[in-house]
Design a protein around this motif. Structure first.
Motif, PDB file in Angstrom:
ATOM      1  N   SER A  97       0.858  -1.191   0.000  1.00  0.00           N
ATOM      2  CA  SER A  97       0.000   0.000   0.000  1.00  0.00           C
ATOM      3  C   SER A  97       0.888   1.231   0.000  1.00  0.00           C
ATOM      4  O   SER A  97       2.054   1.173   0.413  1.00  0.00           O
ATOM      5  N   GLU A 144      -1.761   0.940   4.675  1.00  0.00           N
ATOM      6  CA  GLU A 144      -2.816  -0.084   4.729  1.00  0.00           C
ATOM      7  C   GLU A 144      -4.224   0.505   4.950  1.00  0.00           C
ATOM      8  O   GLU A 144      -4.814   0.344   6.013  1.00  0.00           O
ATOM      9  N   GLN A 169      -5.914   1.420  -3.780  1.00  0.00           N
ATOM     10  CA  GLN A 169      -4.931   0.557  -3.126  1.00  0.00           C
ATOM     11  C   GLN A 169      -5.551  -0.776  -2.702  1.00  0.00           C
ATOM     12  O   GLN A 169      -4.884  -1.809  -2.706  1.00  0.00           O
TER      13      GLN A 169
END
Length: 226
Positions: A49, A54, A151
């Motif tokens: 990411s 994340e 992402q």
């Protein structure tokens, strides 16, 4: 890795890509083992990411009643929701959580990445500049959310490929009313809308019917060398 082992690995990976297709209806009598599904989830968890922050959460929906409540607002999952062995909602962090000074970003740098204070401060400044200048996301909440959602697709792709490599089918799903689904998830206490929104969904299981042949543009049509 020896040449023969490399060639075998390449063949295995490309075979998985040939095997994978968007499965519309699954064999509801077949369930993925706990070990196999934990493996699939782990490939999502380990996915890359931006800045390593994340922005995702993976919600595995196994409760049939919850699946049925989602179904009226997920037109792209009518065949998958009732038949998939496992059904996953992939959530993305809201813009507030992805701001440079947010609790989430500080948690990621200090508690997950274990950065010393001076390194965390430097990374936060770089990240803030990236949001403001490089990508121009700072004052555009929708763009900020979509950047996080993009992402999550890295994790989505990795989970589907991992599943295919062990003979498990999948289907990525964007066919849903985002606002209505989020209302259901919030009402059920599954998602806090202050921190998360839904990015996409993915179903896993075993196919009922064999798919038609894969169709793709040629390499010459999609690859450019300069």
């Amino acid at each position: 890795m020896e040449a023969s082992a490399t060639a075998a690995a390449k063949h295995e990976i490309l075979s998985a890509f040939e095997f994978r297709h968007a499965t519309k209806v699954f064999d509801s009598s077949r369930k993925i083992s706990e070990d196999d599904f934990q493996f699939i989830l782990e490939t999502g968890r380990l996915s890359p990411s931006s800045f390593g922050f994340e922005p995702w959460r993976f919600v595995v929906v196994q409760n049939p009643e919850i699946r049925e409540k989602l179904r009226p607002f997920a037109w792209g999952a009518q065949g998958q929701l009732p038949t998939a062995s496992h059904f996953v909602l992939i959530l993305s962090r809201q813009p507030g959580d992805m701001a440079a000074g947010s609790d989430h970003i500080r948690h990621m740098m200090e508690q997950v990445q274990n950065l010393p204070p001076e390194a965390a401060e430097g990374k936060q400044q770089t990240y803030d500049s990236f949001l403001k200048v490089d990508f121009g996301l700072k004052d555009n909440e929708r763009a900020m959310f979509e950047w996080g959602a993009r992402q999550t697709y890295l994790a989505l792709g990795n989970m589907m490929t991992a599943a295919a490599m062990i003979g498990i089918d999948s289907c990525p799903i964007e066919g849903f009313d985002k606002a209505k689904l989020e209302e259901v998830l919030a009402a059920e206490g599954i998602m806090d809308p202050e921190h998360f929104g839904i990015s996409c969904m993915v179903a896993f299981g075993y196919r009922v019917n064999e798919p038609r042949g894969k169709t793709r543009q040629t390499a010459g049509q999609v690859i450019q060398w300069v």
